[in-house]
Design a protein around this motif. Sequence first.
Motif, PDB file in Angstrom:
ATOM      1  N   VAL A   1       4.115  -8.978 -11.920  1.00 25.11           N
ATOM      2  CA  VAL A   1       5.159  -8.018 -11.564  1.00 25.11           C
ATOM      3  C   VAL A   1       6.551  -8.675 -11.555  1.00 25.11           C
ATOM      4  O   VAL A   1       7.488  -8.187 -12.190  1.00 25.11           O
ATOM      5  CB  VAL A   1       4.832  -7.398 -10.192  1.00 25.11           C
TER       6      VAL A   1
ATOM      7  N   SER B   1      -3.053   1.235 -13.269  1.00 26.17           N
ATOM      8  CA  SER B   1      -2.853   0.653 -11.940  1.00 26.17           C
ATOM      9  C   SER B   1      -2.360   1.720 -10.969  1.00 26.17           C
ATOM     10  O   SER B   1      -1.659   2.667 -11.364  1.00 26.17           O
ATOM     11  CB  SER B   1      -1.796  -0.452 -12.057  1.00 26.17           C
TER      12      SER B   1
ATOM     13  N   THR C   1      -0.062   1.372  -9.236  1.00 27.24           N
ATOM     14  CA  THR C   1       1.392   1.252  -9.247  1.00 27.24           C
ATOM     15  C   THR C   1       2.050   2.483  -9.903  1.00 27.24           C
ATOM     16  O   THR C   1       3.214   2.785  -9.616  1.00 27.24           O
ATOM     17  CB  THR C   1       1.799  -0.072  -9.950  1.00 27.24           C
TER      18      THR C   1
ATOM     19  N   ASN D   1      -6.437  -2.675  -5.476  1.00 27.07           N
ATOM     20  CA  ASN D   1      -6.162  -4.123  -5.451  1.00 27.07           C
ATOM     21  C   ASN D   1      -7.440  -4.941  -5.661  1.00 27.07           C
ATOM     22  O   ASN D   1      -8.155  -5.204  -4.695  1.00 27.07           O
ATOM     23  CB  ASN D   1      -5.497  -4.515  -4.131  1.00 27.07           C
TER      24      ASN D   1
ATOM     25  N   ASN E   1       1.059 -14.842  -6.963  1.00 20.37           N
ATOM     26  CA  ASN E   1       1.930 -13.815  -6.383  1.00 20.37           C
ATOM     27  C   ASN E   1       1.146 -12.904  -5.469  1.00 20.37           C
ATOM     28  O   ASN E   1       1.693 -12.300  -4.563  1.00 20.37           O
ATOM     29  CB  ASN E   1       2.536 -12.952  -7.498  1.00 20.37           C
ATOM     30  N   ASN E   2      -0.136 -12.766  -5.749  1.00 15.36           N
ATOM     31  CA  ASN E   2      -0.945 -11.781  -5.019  1.00 15.36           C
ATOM     32  C   ASN E   2      -1.590 -12.407  -3.793  1.00 15.36           C
ATOM     33  O   ASN E   2      -1.784 -13.622  -3.704  1.00 15.36           O
ATOM     34  CB  ASN E   2      -2.001 -11.171  -5.939  1.00 15.36           C
ATOM     35  N   LEU E   3      -1.928 -11.530  -2.860  1.00 15.03           N
ATOM     36  CA  LEU E   3      -2.360 -11.990  -1.533  1.00 15.03           C
ATOM     37  C   LEU E   3      -3.609 -12.876  -1.554  1.00 15.03           C
ATOM     38  O   LEU E   3      -3.575 -13.998  -1.020  1.00 15.03           O
ATOM     39  CB  LEU E   3      -2.589 -10.766  -0.630  1.00 15.03           C
TER      40      LEU E   3
ATOM     41  N   ASN F   1       2.685 -16.778   3.570  1.00  9.74           N
ATOM     42  CA  ASN F   1       3.853 -16.011   4.025  1.00  9.74           C
ATOM     43  C   ASN F   1       3.453 -14.547   4.076  1.00  9.74           C
ATOM     44  O   ASN F   1       3.033 -13.985   3.059  1.00  9.74           O
ATOM     45  CB  ASN F   1       5.025 -16.179   3.048  1.00  9.74           C
ATOM     46  N   VAL F   2       3.572 -13.949   5.251  1.00  8.13           N
ATOM     47  CA  VAL F   2       3.253 -12.521   5.390  1.00  8.13           C
ATOM     48  C   VAL F   2       4.555 -11.756   5.197  1.00  8.13           C
ATOM     49  O   VAL F   2       5.493 -11.923   5.991  1.00  8.13           O
ATOM     50  CB  VAL F   2       2.628 -12.232   6.772  1.00  8.13           C
ATOM     51  N   PHE F   3       4.603 -10.944   4.143  1.00  6.90           N
ATOM     52  CA  PHE F   3       5.866 -10.285   3.787  1.00  6.90           C
ATOM     53  C   PHE F   3       6.097  -9.021   4.620  1.00  6.90           C
ATOM     54  O   PHE F   3       5.746  -7.922   4.192  1.00  6.90           O
ATOM     55  CB  PHE F   3       5.889  -9.965   2.295  1.00  6.90           C
TER      56      PHE F   3
ATOM     57  N   ARG G   1      -3.257  -2.023   2.017  1.00  6.94           N
ATOM     58  CA  ARG G   1      -3.702  -1.820   0.636  1.00  6.94           C
ATOM     59  C   ARG G   1      -5.198  -1.539   0.613  1.00  6.94           C
ATOM     60  O   ARG G   1      -5.926  -1.824   1.556  1.00  6.94           O
ATOM     61  CB  ARG G   1      -3.448  -3.095  -0.209  1.00  6.94           C
TER      62      ARG G   1
ATOM     63  N   TYR H   1      -8.211  -2.845  -1.031  1.00  7.96           N
ATOM     64  CA  TYR H   1      -8.765  -3.976  -1.787  1.00  7.96           C
ATOM     65  C   TYR H   1     -10.148  -3.605  -2.299  1.00  7.96           C
ATOM     66  O   TYR H   1     -10.931  -2.971  -1.587  1.00  7.96           O
ATOM     67  CB  TYR H   1      -8.816  -5.228  -0.901  1.00  7.96           C
TER      68      TYR H   1
ATOM     69  N   ARG I   1       8.940  -8.071   1.048  1.00  4.15           N
ATOM     70  CA  ARG I   1       9.125  -8.412  -0.361  1.00  4.15           C
ATOM     71  C   ARG I   1       9.679  -7.167  -1.081  1.00  4.15           C
ATOM     72  O   ARG I   1       9.159  -6.060  -0.882  1.00  4.15           O
ATOM     73  CB  ARG I   1       7.773  -8.811  -0.964  1.00  4.15           C
TER      74      ARG I   1
ATOM     75  N   GLY J   1      10.373  -4.165  -3.389  1.00  5.32           N
ATOM     76  CA  GLY J   1       9.492  -3.339  -4.226  1.00  5.32           C
ATOM     77  C   GLY J   1       8.159  -2.986  -3.575  1.00  5.32           C
ATOM     78  O   GLY J   1       7.404  -2.188  -4.126  1.00  5.32           O
ATOM     79  N   ASP J   2       7.852  -3.584  -2.413  1.00  2.00           N
ATOM     80  CA  ASP J   2       6.571  -3.283  -1.742  1.00  2.00           C
ATOM     81  C   ASP J   2       6.629  -1.942  -1.023  1.00  2.00           C
ATOM     82  O   ASP J   2       7.662  -1.571  -0.461  1.00  2.00           O
ATOM     83  CB  ASP J   2       6.238  -4.372  -0.711  1.00  2.00           C
TER      84      ASP J   2
HETATM   85  C1  UD1 Z   1       0.921  -5.842  -6.818  1.00  6.86           C
HETATM   86  C2  UD1 Z   1       1.742  -4.957  -7.719  1.00  6.86           C
HETATM   87  C3  UD1 Z   1       0.851  -4.072  -8.545  1.00  6.86           C
HETATM   88  C4  UD1 Z   1      -0.169  -4.894  -9.286  1.00  6.86           C
HETATM   89  C5  UD1 Z   1      -0.941  -5.761  -8.306  1.00  6.86           C
HETATM   90  C6  UD1 Z   1      -1.871  -6.699  -9.010  1.00  6.86           C
HETATM   91  C7  UD1 Z   1       3.908  -4.567  -6.626  1.00  6.86           C
HETATM   92  C8  UD1 Z   1       4.778  -3.557  -5.954  1.00  6.86           C
HETATM   93  N1  UD1 Z   1       2.678  -4.146  -6.954  1.00  6.86           N
HETATM   94  O1  UD1 Z   1       0.280  -5.018  -5.869  1.00  6.86           O
HETATM   95  O2  UD1 Z   1       1.621  -3.374  -9.480  1.00  6.86           O
HETATM   96  O3  UD1 Z   1      -1.062  -4.042  -9.993  1.00  6.86           O
HETATM   97  O4  UD1 Z   1      -0.020  -6.556  -7.544  1.00  6.86           O
HETATM   98  O5  UD1 Z   1      -1.184  -7.599  -9.802  1.00  6.86           O
HETATM   99  O6  UD1 Z   1       4.283  -5.690  -6.863  1.00  6.86           O
HETATM  100  N2  UD1 Z   1       1.491 -10.201   0.559  1.00  6.86           N
HETATM  101  C9  UD1 Z   1       1.890 -11.105   1.525  1.00  6.86           C
HETATM  102  N3  UD1 Z   1       2.022 -12.419   1.159  1.00  6.86           N
HETATM  103  C10 UD1 Z   1       1.757 -12.876  -0.117  1.00  6.86           C
HETATM  104  C11 UD1 Z   1       1.345 -11.926  -1.080  1.00  6.86           C
HETATM  105  C12 UD1 Z   1       1.229 -10.601  -0.711  1.00  6.86           C
HETATM  106  O7  UD1 Z   1       2.131 -10.744   2.669  1.00  6.86           O
HETATM  107  O8  UD1 Z   1       1.913 -14.064  -0.373  1.00  6.86           O
HETATM  108  C13 UD1 Z   1       1.302  -8.789   0.961  1.00  6.86           C
HETATM  109  C14 UD1 Z   1       2.186  -7.811   0.182  1.00  6.86           C
HETATM  110  O9  UD1 Z   1       3.418  -7.655   0.807  1.00  6.86           O
HETATM  111  C15 UD1 Z   1       1.287  -6.545   0.211  1.00  6.86           C
HETATM  112  C16 UD1 Z   1      -0.137  -7.099   0.213  1.00  6.86           C
HETATM  113  O10 UD1 Z   1      -0.029  -8.449   0.664  1.00  6.86           O
HETATM  114  O11 UD1 Z   1       1.488  -5.850   1.415  1.00  6.86           O
HETATM  115  C17 UD1 Z   1      -0.787  -7.098  -1.174  1.00  6.86           C
HETATM  116  O12 UD1 Z   1       0.088  -7.726  -2.098  1.00  6.86           O
HETATM  117  P1  UD1 Z   1      -0.362  -8.093  -3.599  1.00  6.86           P
HETATM  118  O13 UD1 Z   1      -1.670  -8.786  -3.580  1.00  6.86           O
HETATM  119  O14 UD1 Z   1       0.775  -8.796  -4.261  1.00  6.86           O
HETATM  120  O15 UD1 Z   1      -0.619  -6.670  -4.279  1.00  6.86           O
HETATM  121  P2  UD1 Z   1       0.350  -5.389  -4.349  1.00  6.86           P
HETATM  122  O16 UD1 Z   1       1.746  -5.730  -3.996  1.00  6.86           O
HETATM  123  O17 UD1 Z   1      -0.301  -4.284  -3.618  1.00  6.86           O
END
Ligand code: UD1
Length: 346
Positions: free
Chosen positions: A88, A126, A128, A187, A206-208, A224-226, A239, A241, A300, A302-303
Amino acid sequence: MNILVTGGAGYIGSHTVLELLLAGHHAVVVDNLSNASEEALRRVGELAGVEHIPFYRVDLRDRAGLERVFAENAPFDCCIHFAGLKAVGESVMKPWEYYENNLGGTLTLLDMMRRNGCKSVIFSSSATVYGDPATIPITEDCPKGQCTNPYGWTKSMLEQIMSDLYTADVKAGAEKPWNVVLLRYFNPIGAHPSGRIGEDPNGIPNNLMPYITQVAVGKLDHLNVFGNDYDTPDGTGIRDYIHVVDLARGHVKALAAVERNCGLAVYNLGTGQGYSVLDVVKAFEQANGLKLPYEIKPRRAGDVAKMYSSPEKAKRELGWEAEYGIAEMCRDAWNWQKNNPNGYEG
Ligand code: UD1
Ligand code: NAD
């Protein structure tokens, strides 16, 4: 069925190729390996007890390369189309590359398909595309929204392009119209329970979940909790999952829709359960007996606060529903990471 799988060496693609083979289908994989390793397919073969999975290191924008794939393997009954760029944040910095790869690759693929008599496609879309949803749980008839990044727009635009192909066929009274199945993933996390295949992101995730597992394995210092000021019970983002094996099985079930000539069909693939970031941290700690250090950081860009699916339509029409819960997702994500601290490398 004889299935063309684009992006089949990637995270979701490799798990789906495995489920396809286990269900008795034949899979031909095309992947340019821009974000994947051939080792994933070797392991899929091992898990499925299949010696050789036909694989082409071909970019979807390479028409001659695709022609060879069709010449050597057609007729295909369906294409499951995963191939695309998916980061993203990167898509915001490099919009042209995202539009060119995701739209360009798909247009070439669709053209090759129709020229070769394969007009059935299952597409990785997605959640999204819903943007910031007005109501949750999100059903498929919830209007599409404003995407916050070019990656999301490529999904939304490709959905439109494929829908238009179907509509044009219907209007023209085509004898064999397109079958287009748009799967909107929520997710995806976790890994195959064997710990042999899983998610292998490039660089800092980038993803959780991949971030969490890299903290747990000691590669990163803390999570880091955004944001903890969202309108949710604990203030952190919620989300839906879904275990990647459940998601992969959703594709096998979607083949049944193609077989009965579904025309245009849209399905959410999620569990219908929402978990906050802190819920996931807790579940990960409990499932694996670990302590996970974290710090609260600003939101973060865009969230959205809260997103989860209604998975009812997929259950009703495809007979599919997620079987794994958050504990298994956390267990399998960690099992993959600790057994493969450097992913497929070494
Ligand atoms: C993101 C994308 C989505 C994409 C998906 C998989 C956005 C707005 N959406 O979804 O289009 O299909 O990834 O690639 O970017 N979080 C933290 N700390 C971290 C990482 C994430 O707190 O280090 C939080 C985020 O703020 C969110 C949740 O965890 O609340 C899930 O985040 P993430 O795994 O990145 O997925 P999405 O943002 O839902
Ligand atoms: P991934 O990056 O692991 O898999 C995508 C694969 O496509 C990679 O193996 C990559 O090498 C290949 N690829 C990219 N561009 C290509 C091209 N031009 N030609 C040939 N191969 C190409 O990603 P993933 O997580 O497995 O996602 C699969 C699909 O699902 C993607 O379309 C993604 O956008 C979509 N999706 C993923 C998520 C998620 O959270 N992982 C969520 C919603 C949708």
